[in-house]
Design a protein around this motif. Structure first.
Motif, short mmCIF file in Angstrom:
data_model
loop_
_atom_site.label_atom_id
_atom_site.label_comp_id
_atom_site.label_asym_id
_atom_site.label_seq_id
_atom_site.Cartn_x
_atom_site.Cartn_y
_atom_site.Cartn_z
N GLY A 44 0.86 -1.26 -0.09
CA GLY A 44 -0.07 0.04 0.21
C GLY A 44 0.88 1.26 0.00
O GLY A 44 0.04 2.47 -0.05
N ASN A 45 1.94 1.12 0.01
CA ASN A 45 2.98 2.40 0.08
C ASN A 45 2.96 3.03 -1.27
O ASN A 45 3.29 2.22 -2.35
CB ASN A 45 4.32 2.44 0.74
N GLY A 49 8.53 10.19 -7.50
CA GLY A 49 9.90 9.82 -8.31
C GLY A 49 11.21 9.89 -7.57
O GLY A 49 12.05 9.15 -8.24
N ASN A 50 11.06 10.44 -6.38
CA ASN A 50 12.46 10.42 -5.67
C ASN A 50 12.35 9.42 -4.74
O ASN A 50 13.21 9.50 -3.61
CB ASN A 50 12.66 11.79 -5.17
N GLY A 51 11.37 8.62 -4.58
CA GLY A 51 11.41 7.48 -3.55
C GLY A 51 10.89 7.86 -2.32
O GLY A 51 10.65 7.21 -1.35
N TYR A 56 -0.10 6.09 1.75
CA TYR A 56 -0.06 4.59 2.30
C TYR A 56 -1.58 3.98 2.53
O TYR A 56 -2.51 4.90 2.66
CB TYR A 56 0.85 4.45 3.50
N ASP A 57 -1.68 2.98 2.50
CA ASP A 57 -2.81 2.04 2.86
C ASP A 57 -2.80 1.63 4.04
O ASP A 57 -2.25 0.49 4.28
CB ASP A 57 -3.29 1.22 1.59
N ILE A 58 -3.59 2.05 5.05
CA ILE A 58 -3.40 1.53 6.46
C ILE A 58 -4.02 -0.03 6.61
O ILE A 58 -3.64 -0.87 7.34
CB ILE A 58 -4.00 2.50 7.49
N GLU A 59 -4.99 -0.06 5.65
CA GLU A 59 -5.77 -1.05 5.72
C GLU A 59 -5.06 -2.25 5.17
O GLU A 59 -5.06 -3.51 6.01
CB GLU A 59 -7.25 -1.23 5.07
N LEU A 125 8.62 5.64 12.33
CA LEU A 125 9.24 4.24 12.72
C LEU A 125 10.32 4.05 11.87
O LEU A 125 10.44 5.05 11.06
CB LEU A 125 8.15 3.05 12.25
N PRO A 126 11.32 3.26 11.95
CA PRO A 126 12.36 3.20 11.59
C PRO A 126 12.54 3.06 9.97
O PRO A 126 13.64 3.41 9.17
CB PRO A 126 13.11 1.97 11.97
N THR A 127 11.31 2.67 9.42
CA THR A 127 11.12 2.32 7.92
C THR A 127 9.96 2.96 7.55
O THR A 127 8.95 3.39 8.38
CB THR A 127 11.21 0.79 7.37
N PRO A 128 9.70 3.13 6.13
CA PRO A 128 8.31 3.95 5.85
C PRO A 128 7.15 2.92 6.08
O PRO A 128 6.37 2.61 5.12
CB PRO A 128 8.57 4.37 4.46
N ILE A 129 6.90 2.61 7.34
CA ILE A 129 5.54 2.05 7.61
C ILE A 129 4.73 2.60 8.47
O ILE A 129 5.04 3.59 9.31
CB ILE A 129 5.87 0.43 8.29
#
Length: 148
Positions: A44-45, A49-51, A56-59, A125-129
């Motif tokens: 869902g992320n 273009g730059n990353g 995001y899709d929380i579901e 959080l430490p990663t894009p979650i």
């Protein structure tokens, strides 16, 4: 017994720690996120273009994080029903709590047997979650690996 658990069907840890540690009849899971075990992608992320994360899709992330928790529980000899305590970290609690709470109810329809739960809103959080779960399970000796 004090054994590290590494679940082959869960995404790799993002640091130097096990997925879980079993101590006697308790299993302590490290923070578990929604990353896909095979691709390391976050369901869902959406990135630009730059990353950079733009949506995001929380579901989708909720369902994925529950699947990853189940994978670690299975690897430790625990079952879903053995969960006794869950700490939930949401990066946008104002936006995502209602959706998360509804999905929680799908996985734990009976509040009398659901694990205890604490939900926290955090900045990152430490990663894009958008969600991470920290769990504790009680595994009776009859559920232990190798016990008939």
């Amino acid at each position: 017994m004090n054994d590290a658990v590494h679940a082959g069907t869960a995404p790799a840890a993002v640091g130097r720690y096990p997925h879980a540690r079993r101590v006697g009849e308790l299993v302590f899971l490290s923070g578990i996120g929604p990353r896909d075990a095979a691709t390391n992608a976050v369901p869902g992320n959406v990135t630009d273009g730059n990353g950079r994360l733009v949506a995001y899709d929380i579901e989708r992330q909720c369902h994925a994080v529950f699947a990853n928790v189940r994978a670690v529980l299975d690897a430790s000899g625990a079952r879903w029903e053995d969960l006794v305590d869950v700490t939930v970290y949401l990066t946008d609690i104002a936006r995502d709590f209602t959706t998360y709470n509804a999905i929680w109810a799908q996985y734990f329809p009976d509040p009398e047997v659901a694990p205890c739960r604490t939900t926290l809103g955090i900045d990152a959080l430490p990663t894009p979650i958008a969600i991470e779960l920290k769990c504790v399970a009680h595994v009776p000796p009859t559920h232990a690996p190798g016990v008939a």
